[in-house]
Design a protein around this motif. Structure first.
Motif, PDB file in Angstrom:
ATOM      1  N   LEU A 225       0.814  -1.288  -0.018  1.00 56.63           N
ATOM      2  CA  LEU A 225       0.192  -0.054  -0.072  1.00 56.63           C
ATOM      3  C   LEU A 225       0.765   1.300   0.017  1.00 56.63           C
ATOM      4  O   LEU A 225       0.608   2.342  -0.846  1.00 56.63           O
ATOM      5  N   ALA A 226       1.959   1.382   0.772  1.00 63.08           N
ATOM      6  CA  ALA A 226       2.727   2.353   0.916  1.00 63.08           C
ATOM      7  C   ALA A 226       3.307   2.697  -0.673  1.00 63.08           C
ATOM      8  O   ALA A 226       3.689   3.681  -1.119  1.00 63.08           O
ATOM      9  N   GLU A 227       3.774   1.516  -1.039  1.00 60.48           N
ATOM     10  CA  GLU A 227       4.400   1.675  -2.602  1.00 60.48           C
ATOM     11  C   GLU A 227       3.341   2.004  -3.487  1.00 60.48           C
ATOM     12  O   GLU A 227       3.696   3.074  -4.300  1.00 60.48           O
ATOM     13  N   LYS A 228       2.176   1.780  -3.304  1.00 60.22           N
ATOM     14  CA  LYS A 228       1.326   2.085  -4.232  1.00 60.22           C
ATOM     15  C   LYS A 228       0.883   3.594  -4.149  1.00 60.22           C
ATOM     16  O   LYS A 228       0.543   4.384  -4.921  1.00 60.22           O
ATOM     17  N   ASN A 229       0.912   4.026  -2.658  1.00 58.85           N
ATOM     18  CA  ASN A 229       0.594   5.421  -2.538  1.00 58.85           C
ATOM     19  C   ASN A 229       1.729   6.346  -3.019  1.00 58.85           C
ATOM     20  O   ASN A 229       1.724   7.454  -3.711  1.00 58.85           O
ATOM     21  N   GLY A 230       2.951   5.637  -3.048  1.00 58.03           N
ATOM     22  CA  GLY A 230       3.919   6.487  -3.601  1.00 58.03           C
ATOM     23  C   GLY A 230       4.080   6.684  -4.869  1.00 58.03           C
ATOM     24  O   GLY A 230       4.245   7.705  -5.821  1.00 58.03           O
ATOM     25  N   GLN A 231       3.693   5.512  -5.665  1.00 60.74           N
ATOM     26  CA  GLN A 231       3.213   5.556  -7.043  1.00 60.74           C
ATOM     27  C   GLN A 231       2.352   6.567  -7.391  1.00 60.74           C
ATOM     28  O   GLN A 231       2.451   7.452  -8.421  1.00 60.74           O
ATOM     29  N   TYR A 232       1.167   6.363  -6.604  1.00 58.99           N
ATOM     30  CA  TYR A 232       0.137   7.586  -7.004  1.00 58.99           C
ATOM     31  C   TYR A 232       0.550   8.912  -6.826  1.00 58.99           C
ATOM     32  O   TYR A 232       0.201   9.576  -7.589  1.00 58.99           O
ATOM     33  N   ASP A 233       1.238   9.323  -5.905  1.00 56.24           N
ATOM     34  CA  ASP A 233       1.772  10.535  -5.706  1.00 56.24           C
ATOM     35  C   ASP A 233       2.739  10.916  -6.644  1.00 56.24           C
ATOM     36  O   ASP A 233       2.638  11.906  -7.287  1.00 56.24           O
ATOM     37  N   SER A 234       3.368   9.923  -7.120  1.00 49.44           N
ATOM     38  CA  SER A 234       4.337  10.091  -8.521  1.00 49.44           C
ATOM     39  C   SER A 234       3.545  10.504  -9.704  1.00 49.44           C
ATOM     40  O   SER A 234       3.811  11.489 -10.321  1.00 49.44           O
ATOM     41  N   TYR A 235       2.433   9.672  -9.973  1.00 52.27           N
ATOM     42  CA  TYR A 235       1.672   9.942 -11.118  1.00 52.27           C
ATOM     43  C   TYR A 235       1.024  11.296 -10.694  1.00 52.27           C
ATOM     44  O   TYR A 235       0.948  12.046 -11.740  1.00 52.27           O
ATOM     45  N   MET A 236       0.392  11.881  -9.537  1.00 53.21           N
ATOM     46  CA  MET A 236      -0.202  13.064  -9.394  1.00 53.21           C
ATOM     47  C   MET A 236       0.801  14.092  -9.812  1.00 53.21           C
ATOM     48  O   MET A 236       0.448  15.104 -10.287  1.00 53.21           O
ATOM     49  N   ASN A 237       1.881  13.954  -9.348  1.00 52.23           N
ATOM     50  CA  ASN A 237       2.998  14.983  -9.511  1.00 52.23           C
ATOM     51  C   ASN A 237       3.320  15.104 -11.115  1.00 52.23           C
ATOM     52  O   ASN A 237       3.204  16.248 -11.449  1.00 52.23           O
ATOM     53  N   THR A 238       3.120  13.946 -11.734  1.00 54.01           N
ATOM     54  CA  THR A 238       3.527  13.876 -13.154  1.00 54.01           C
ATOM     55  C   THR A 238       2.257  14.701 -13.847  1.00 54.01           C
ATOM     56  O   THR A 238       2.417  15.218 -14.668  1.00 54.01           O
TER      57      THR A 238
END
Length: 375
Positions: A225-238
């Motif tokens: 979950l933490a990994e996916k949240n990090g990916q989601y935050d990265s996607y949102m930043n992108t």
């Protein structure tokens, strides 16, 4: 006949009555005679007077009764008027309350509509984000991890279930007595304990292992979950960076279009020369558009208006923006081109008589509008 009347009058009508009065102050009686007709008149007057007194007394009594009834009716009327005022006040209060309720209902309906619109916007936004992130469906790894978590939870439930550890009978090792029998104590009603003392460490070890397995699965899921949240935050930043870049590019395009209009308008009044390429010395319509867009926006255009009409992307009149090209025809083919400057106006090299001028967009009927800037 006259004689009989006189006789009757003398004998009957002309009779005298003797009236005697005995006052207290005198012992001697007072008596006097009065004709019968006078006595009749007196008696009749006495009757009339008595009747009149009785009539007036009754009328006065009835008048008092009428007055009392009138006063009572006035009181009842005042009470009815007061009740009517109270009813009117209650009606006004009810009307105000009804209006407030209708207003609140209208506000609630509007709030519900706004909430539904916000929900629809959130659903659309979520769909857009998922499309931008490419999350149409869950990856296979996530599905497997979820199934593993469910299996671990089911194992943990079975391991920690008291029914599976206490109430269910288990096989006893041969030669080992039950706990109640060895101590000589009776069994507890409602439950039968069949756990041998030798099997308790094994059961605790199994429960501990199951608990550790569940905890490891939970840690794994938390890490995922933490990994996916990090990916989601990265996607949102992108996505945010991409939108900022798009907004900056849009501003740059708008500034470019404004610079095209400014550059074109500075040549207004310069001469028209058929086949010319420089608006400072003389230019025709296609040479003018070719020079302005080439030097201001770096856009290459063909030489003639007909050739330029095949370049770029066609747009409607409502979609036209400053910097687009507006084409006109002579009925069979395109023979003139102008630069749209906004507000329904164009700038173009018109003819040798007027040179480069601004005109209404519909001074002739446009046949095409082209966006050659690629935005």
């Amino acid at each position: 006949m006259p004689m009989e009347w006189k006789k009757f009058k003398k004998e009957r009508i002309s009779l005298n009555y003797t009236v005697m009065l005995v006052p207290h102050s005198q012992k001697k009686m007072i008596h006097f005679k009065t004709p019968v007709w006078i006595f009749g008149v007196f008696f009749l007057g006495l009757l009339v007077l008595t009747g009149a007194c009785l009539f007036f007394a009754g009328s006065r009594h009835q008048l008092k009764q009428v007055r009392r009834e009138k006063a009572q009716l006035e009181q009842e009327w005042e009470e009815l008027a007061r009740q009517k005022d109270l009813a009117d006040q209650e009606n006004e209060a009810l009307l105000k309350e009804q209006k407030l309720q209708e207003q609140e209902l209208s506000e609630l309906e509007q709030r519900a509509r706004n909430t539904l619109q916000e929900l629809e916007a959130l659903v659309d936004r979520e769909s857009q984000i998922r499309q931008e992130l490419g999350l149409g469906q869950l990856p296979e790894g996530e599905s497997g991890a979820a199934d593993t978590a469910q299996e671990g939870a089911s194992v943990g439930e079975g391991a920690l279930d008291p029914e599976s550890t206490i109430n269910e009978p288990q096989e006893e090792p041969a030669g080992i007595m039950q706990e109640g029998e060895e101590a000589g104590q009776p069994k507890m009603q409602g439950q039968t304990f069949r756990i041998a003392s030798a099997g308790m460490p094994r059961l605790l070890a199994e429960n501990t292992a199951d608990f550790e397995a569940i905890r490891s699965e939970l840690l794994y899921m938390q890490n995922r979950l933490a990994e996916k949240n990090g990916q989601y935050d990265s996607y949102m930043n992108t996505i945010t960076e991409r939108k900022e870049a798009e907004a900056a590019e849009k501003l740059r395009k708008e500034a470019l279009r404004a610079s095209i209009v400014t550059s074109a308008l500075q040549y207004v009044g310069n001469p028209y020369v058929y086949g010319g390429n420089n608006p400072n010395t003389g230019v025709d319509c296609s040479g003018f558009t070719r020079y302005v867009l080439g030097n201001t926006a770096g856009v290459y255009l063909n030489r003639t208006a007909a050739e330029q009409s095949s370049q770029g992307r066609s747009v409607s009149v409502q979609e036209a923006r400053p910097g687009d090209l507006v084409f006109y025809s002579n009925g069979s083919s395109v023979n003139h081109v102008a630069i749209y400057i906004g507000d329904g106006r164009v700038v173009h090299a018109s003819n040798e008589r007027v040179g480069i001028v601004t005109s209404d967009m519909y001074y002739r009927t446009p046949v095409k509008i082209k966006n050659v800037l690629g935005d």
